[in-house]
Design a protein around this motif. Structure first.
Motif, mmCIF file in Angstrom:
data_model
loop_
_atom_site.group_PDB
_atom_site.id
_atom_site.type_symbol
_atom_site.label_atom_id
_atom_site.label_comp_id
_atom_site.label_asym_id
_atom_site.label_seq_id
_atom_site.Cartn_x
_atom_site.Cartn_y
_atom_site.Cartn_z
ATOM 1 N N SER A 1 31.538 41.390 41.119
ATOM 2 C CA SER A 1 32.840 40.876 40.709
ATOM 3 C C SER A 1 32.680 39.380 40.476
ATOM 4 O O SER A 1 32.488 38.608 41.420
ATOM 5 C CB SER A 1 33.891 41.153 41.796
ATOM 6 N N GLN B 1 32.870 35.743 42.752
ATOM 7 C CA GLN B 1 32.848 35.900 44.202
ATOM 8 C C GLN B 1 31.516 35.498 44.821
ATOM 9 O O GLN B 1 31.474 35.011 45.953
ATOM 10 C CB GLN B 1 33.211 37.341 44.572
ATOM 11 N N GLU C 1 35.926 31.825 35.605
ATOM 12 C CA GLU C 1 36.635 32.172 36.834
ATOM 13 C C GLU C 1 36.929 30.915 37.665
ATOM 14 O O GLU C 1 36.024 30.145 37.994
ATOM 15 C CB GLU C 1 35.785 33.129 37.680
#
Length: 280
Positions: free
Chosen positions: A119, A122, A154
């Protein structure tokens, strides 16, 4: 590094690239581009820099590698096999039923994997936590974390950088794999970052930008990071997505589905590259 060591690292990188292709070829398709472009980094880390023990993958004083871009798992599987964690041929079961080698890295399945990732974003935070934990425990080992330039969309990546700076994690080195492409196209078309190096530097990280396919530049940047005390480091690596994979390099594909003829050409080209490195 001296000339002999440079050649040794280039040979190892060529071996890693070839085995990475073989690992993905066993499935027939997969994340080729963002795996093979890390071959030189993996060669320098596992061939020259990191402390590890293939017979004891959970050795507490080992250095850690966190592939935050967990879809690059095949290059890790190839590297760990070549380093003796297991026979490299075992990784030719990539993503098959009951395999120990899933598409994204999983610490519970594969010897050598330090943290489960996949993901995006992370892994950058997990790496900071691991570095802080090791520092609290008084260990002098280091944590290396690879982040994709597309992954840097992100916000969690930048939160991790902020956290690492605030906690003075000088035992942590982030590598940004700046290959210019992500799943949906060019990173500059999806979410233009401007200068990733300037952004990382603005978060307080000691930042260098290098040629990500130059083993000497990689080694020297890691040594510079090691000498820098009191702050975490970021090494921005300019790379070519798909480097050395004939069907992927020109298109910079995020994920590839080559036919049999294309696979044969790519494997033959990688074999030749390895022979050339040995004969250089």
């Amino acid at each position: 590094m001296n000339e002999g060591t440079t050649k040794e690292m280039n040979v190892l990188a060529a071996q890693i690239r070839l085995e990475t292709l073989k690992v993905i070829h066993s499935l027939g398709f997969g994340h080729v581009g963002g795996s093979v472009d890390l071959a030189e980094l993996m060669a320098v880390l596992y061939g020259k820099v990191m402390k590890f023990d293939p017979k004891n993958p959970r050795w507490e004083d080992r250095d850690w590698l966190v592939l935050s871009k967990g879809h690059s798992g095949p290059v890790a599987y190839a590297t760990y096999g070549l380093m003796g964690f297991y026979p490299v041929e075992e990784a030719y079961t990539l993503n098959h039923p009951h395999t120990r080698f899933p598409s994204h890295t999983d610490r519970k399945l594969t010897p050598g994997v330090d943290l489960t990732t996949g993901s995006l974003g992370q892994g950058a935070s997990s790496a900071a936590g691991a570095a802080l934990g090791n520092k609290i425990d008084g260990r002098d080992n280091r944590v290396f974390c690879v982040v994709g330039d597309g992954e840097a969309d992100e916000g969690q990546v930048w939160e991790a950088f902020h956290f690492a700076y605030a906690h003075k994690l000088d035992n942590l080195v982030y590598f940004i794999d700046k290959n210019g492409y992500q799943l949906d196209g060019k990173t500059c078309d999806i979410l233009d970052h401007g200068s990733l190096a300037k952004k990382a530097e603005a978060f307080g990280l000691y930042t260098q930008e290098i040629d990500g396919h130059d083993v000497n530049a990689i080694y020297e940047a890691i040594q510079n990071a090691r000498a820098k005390k009191g702050v975490p480091s970021c090494i921005v690596m300019d790379t070519c997505k798909g480097k050395g994979a004939t069907f992927a390099e020109s298109k910079h594909d995020h994920s590839s589905q080559p036919d049999g003829e294309q696979w044969a050409e790519a494997l033959a080209s990688a074999e030749k590259a390895l022979a050339d490195a040995r004969n250089a």
